[in-house]
Motif scaffolding. Structure first.
Motif, PDB file in Angstrom:
ATOM      1  N   ASP A 125       0.994  -1.628   0.337  1.00  0.00           N
ATOM      2  CA  ASP A 125       0.178   0.233   0.163  1.00  0.00           C
ATOM      3  C   ASP A 125       0.903   0.865  -0.268  1.00  0.00           C
ATOM      4  OD1 ASP A 125      -2.553   1.725  -0.223  1.00  0.00           O
ATOM      5  OD2 ASP A 125      -2.609   1.196   2.722  1.00  0.00           O
ATOM      6  N   ALA A 126       1.832   1.273   1.130  1.00  0.00           N
ATOM      7  CA  ALA A 126       2.929   2.129   1.594  1.00  0.00           C
ATOM      8  C   ALA A 126       3.419   2.644  -0.626  1.00  0.00           C
ATOM      9  CB  ALA A 126       3.317   2.259   2.197  1.00  0.00           C
ATOM     10  N   ILE A 127       4.106   1.804  -0.795  1.00  0.00           N
ATOM     11  CA  ILE A 127       4.717   1.350  -1.917  1.00  0.00           C
ATOM     12  C   ILE A 127       4.155   2.592  -3.581  1.00  0.00           C
ATOM     13  CG2 ILE A 127       5.619   0.788  -4.717  1.00  0.00           C
ATOM     14  CD1 ILE A 127       6.879  -1.449  -2.332  1.00  0.00           C
ATOM     15  N   VAL A 128       2.764   2.284  -3.698  1.00  0.00           N
ATOM     16  CA  VAL A 128       1.445   2.868  -5.025  1.00  0.00           C
ATOM     17  C   VAL A 128       1.154   3.795  -4.065  1.00  0.00           C
ATOM     18  CG1 VAL A 128      -0.223   2.293  -5.806  1.00  0.00           C
ATOM     19  CG2 VAL A 128       0.844   0.193  -5.061  1.00  0.00           C
ATOM     20  N   HIS A 129       0.814   4.307  -2.808  1.00  0.00           N
ATOM     21  CA  HIS A 129       0.009   5.353  -2.386  1.00  0.00           C
ATOM     22  C   HIS A 129       1.076   6.732  -0.989  1.00  0.00           C
ATOM     23  CE1 HIS A 129      -3.361   3.564  -4.511  1.00  0.00           C
ATOM     24  NE2 HIS A 129      -3.091   2.217  -3.728  1.00  0.00           N
ATOM     25  N   ALA A 130       2.063   6.159  -1.061  1.00  0.00           N
ATOM     26  CA  ALA A 130       2.023   7.243   0.273  1.00  0.00           C
ATOM     27  C   ALA A 130       2.883   8.398  -0.901  1.00  0.00           C
ATOM     28  CB  ALA A 130       3.782   6.848  -0.052  1.00  0.00           C
ATOM     29  N   PRO A 131       2.642  10.014   0.664  1.00  0.00           N
ATOM     30  CA  PRO A 131       2.712  10.582  -0.890  1.00  0.00           C
ATOM     31  C   PRO A 131       4.185  11.333  -1.287  1.00  0.00           C
ATOM     32  CG  PRO A 131       1.183  10.962   1.473  1.00  0.00           C
ATOM     33  CD  PRO A 131       2.198   9.610   0.854  1.00  0.00           C
ATOM     34  N   ALA A 132       4.018  12.536  -2.143  1.00  0.00           N
ATOM     35  CA  ALA A 132       5.176  12.503  -2.415  1.00  0.00           C
ATOM     36  C   ALA A 132       6.506  12.700  -1.460  1.00  0.00           C
ATOM     37  CB  ALA A 132       4.764  13.335  -3.583  1.00  0.00           C
ATOM     38  N   ALA A 133       5.999  13.943  -0.923  1.00  0.00           N
ATOM     39  CA  ALA A 133       6.755  14.176   0.086  1.00  0.00           C
ATOM     40  C   ALA A 133       7.596  13.111   1.244  1.00  0.00           C
ATOM     41  CB  ALA A 133       6.423  15.517   1.133  1.00  0.00           C
ATOM     42  N   PHE A 134       7.081  12.215   0.693  1.00  0.00           N
ATOM     43  CA  PHE A 134       7.376  10.738   1.704  1.00  0.00           C
ATOM     44  C   PHE A 134       8.581   9.861   1.137  1.00  0.00           C
ATOM     45  CE2 PHE A 134       3.681  12.614   4.485  1.00  0.00           C
ATOM     46  CZ  PHE A 134       4.212  12.208   5.714  1.00  0.00           C
ATOM     47  N   GLY A 166      12.311   8.628   1.087  1.00  0.00           N
ATOM     48  CA  GLY A 166      12.655   7.078   1.294  1.00  0.00           C
ATOM     49  C   GLY A 166      11.912   7.336   2.063  1.00  0.00           C
ATOM     50  N   VAL A 167      10.594   7.457   2.626  1.00  0.00           N
ATOM     51  CA  VAL A 167       9.715   6.718   4.182  1.00  0.00           C
ATOM     52  C   VAL A 167       8.839   6.770   2.998  1.00  0.00           C
ATOM     53  CG1 VAL A 167       8.665   8.134   5.793  1.00  0.00           C
ATOM     54  CG2 VAL A 167      10.492   8.953   5.051  1.00  0.00           C
ATOM     55  N   PHE A 168       8.164   5.360   3.093  1.00  0.00           N
ATOM     56  CA  PHE A 168       6.955   4.506   2.943  1.00  0.00           C
ATOM     57  C   PHE A 168       5.453   4.518   3.722  1.00  0.00           C
ATOM     58  CE2 PHE A 168      10.193   4.661  -0.498  1.00  0.00           C
ATOM     59  CZ  PHE A 168       9.227   4.566  -2.037  1.00  0.00           C
ATOM     60  N   VAL A 169       4.945   5.603   3.618  1.00  0.00           N
ATOM     61  CA  VAL A 169       3.716   5.191   4.506  1.00  0.00           C
ATOM     62  C   VAL A 169       2.905   5.887   3.913  1.00  0.00           C
ATOM     63  CG1 VAL A 169       4.183   7.716   5.170  1.00  0.00           C
ATOM     64  CG2 VAL A 169       2.625   6.239   6.567  1.00  0.00           C
ATOM     65  N   ALA A 170       1.181   4.714   3.949  1.00  0.00           N
ATOM     66  CA  ALA A 170       0.154   5.133   3.274  1.00  0.00           C
ATOM     67  C   ALA A 170      -0.855   6.391   3.952  1.00  0.00           C
ATOM     68  CB  ALA A 170      -0.806   3.776   3.662  1.00  0.00           C
ATOM     69  N   PRO A 171      -1.099   6.860   2.581  1.00  0.00           N
ATOM     70  CA  PRO A 171      -1.785   7.888   3.301  1.00  0.00           C
ATOM     71  C   PRO A 171      -2.899   8.125   4.269  1.00  0.00           C
ATOM     72  CG  PRO A 171      -2.380   8.221   1.203  1.00  0.00           C
ATOM     73  CD  PRO A 171      -1.174   7.110   1.312  1.00  0.00           C
ATOM     74  N   GLN A 172      -3.684   7.077   4.421  1.00  0.00           N
ATOM     75  CA  GLN A 172      -4.244   6.266   5.917  1.00  0.00           C
ATOM     76  C   GLN A 172      -4.071   6.538   6.999  1.00  0.00           C
ATOM     77  OE1 GLN A 172      -4.031   4.284   3.696  1.00  0.00           O
ATOM     78  NE2 GLN A 172      -4.279   1.910   3.893  1.00  0.00           N
ATOM     79  N   GLU A 173      -2.424   6.367   6.607  1.00  0.00           N
ATOM     80  CA  GLU A 173      -1.805   6.249   8.553  1.00  0.00           C
ATOM     81  C   GLU A 173      -1.596   7.480   8.942  1.00  0.00           C
ATOM     82  OE1 GLU A 173      -1.052   3.495  10.381  1.00  0.00           O
ATOM     83  OE2 GLU A 173      -1.475   2.003   8.445  1.00  0.00           O
ATOM     84  N   LEU A 174      -1.934   8.719   7.903  1.00  0.00           N
ATOM     85  CA  LEU A 174      -1.755  10.180   8.532  1.00  0.00           C
ATOM     86  C   LEU A 174      -2.583  10.783   8.584  1.00  0.00           C
ATOM     87  CD1 LEU A 174       1.182  10.691   5.382  1.00  0.00           C
ATOM     88  CD2 LEU A 174       1.382  10.490   8.230  1.00  0.00           C
ATOM     89  N   GLU A 175      -3.920  10.472   7.777  1.00  0.00           N
ATOM     90  CA  GLU A 175      -5.222  10.671   8.633  1.00  0.00           C
ATOM     91  C   GLU A 175      -5.918  10.320   9.773  1.00  0.00           C
ATOM     92  OE1 GLU A 175      -6.534  12.705   6.600  1.00  0.00           O
ATOM     93  OE2 GLU A 175      -4.777  12.729   4.811  1.00  0.00           O
ATOM     94  N   VAL A 176      -5.275   9.884  10.644  1.00  0.00           N
ATOM     95  CA  VAL A 176      -5.222   9.125  11.960  1.00  0.00           C
ATOM     96  C   VAL A 176      -6.344  10.559  12.519  1.00  0.00           C
ATOM     97  CG1 VAL A 176      -3.826   7.795  12.568  1.00  0.00           C
ATOM     98  CG2 VAL A 176      -2.949  10.082  13.276  1.00  0.00           C
ATOM     99  N   ALA A 177      -6.380  11.214  12.471  1.00  0.00           N
ATOM    100  CA  ALA A 177      -6.456  12.415  13.502  1.00  0.00           C
ATOM    101  C   ALA A 177      -8.315  12.894  12.755  1.00  0.00           C
ATOM    102  CB  ALA A 177      -5.933  13.895  13.732  1.00  0.00           C
TER     103      ALA A 177
END
Length: 128
Positions: free
Chosen positions: A104-113, A117-128
């Motif tokens: 999921d992170a490889i496909v969907h990580a936001p560009a700034a991440f 080299g940081v691969f985090v899926a967008p939903q992990e950043l929408e915890v709030a």
């Protein structure tokens, strides 16, 4: 006594450093920062990202903060703070390192991440 003040990215860095190796606690601090950030007007949000967080000795999280600051600034139609440009990883990091989370992170990580080299899926950043 002073009134409420939202957490800055520099203060988030301090909290992450104090959390030590407790990634669960670190993610709770990230969630709290994102919740506070979300409720502020754009001019305040910009100010919350300006002060560079001190390096905490954990390169992954140091770079994560730069990616987060740039990502949030871009969502507001602004460039990331200048201090962000100095931080990136030589090897990719997947904070959520399961097979599904990695895909999921490889496909969907936001560009700034991704570009750092940081691969985090967008939903992990929408915890709030």
């Amino acid at each position: 006594m002073t009134g409420y003040q939202p957490m800055t990215i520099a203060q988030l860095g301090e909290h992450l450093a104090r959390a030590g190796q407790d990634d669960e606690l670190r993610w709770r601090y990230v969630a709290e920062f994102l919740e506070e950030f979300r409720h502020e007007p754009p001019d305040v949000r910009r100010a919350l990202l300006e002060q560079e967080p001190a390096l905490m000795g954990d390169e992954h999280w140091d770079v994560f903060l730069a990616a987060l600051a740039e990502h949030l600034a871009l969502r507001d139609g602004r460039r990331g703070p200048r201090w962000c440009e100095q931080r990136s990883l030589a090897r990719f990091w997947f904070p959520f390192n399961t097979r599904a989370a990695r895909a999921d992170a490889i496909v969907h990580a936001p560009a700034a991440f991704r570009r750092r080299g940081v691969f985090v899926a967008p939903q992990e950043l929408e915890v709030a």
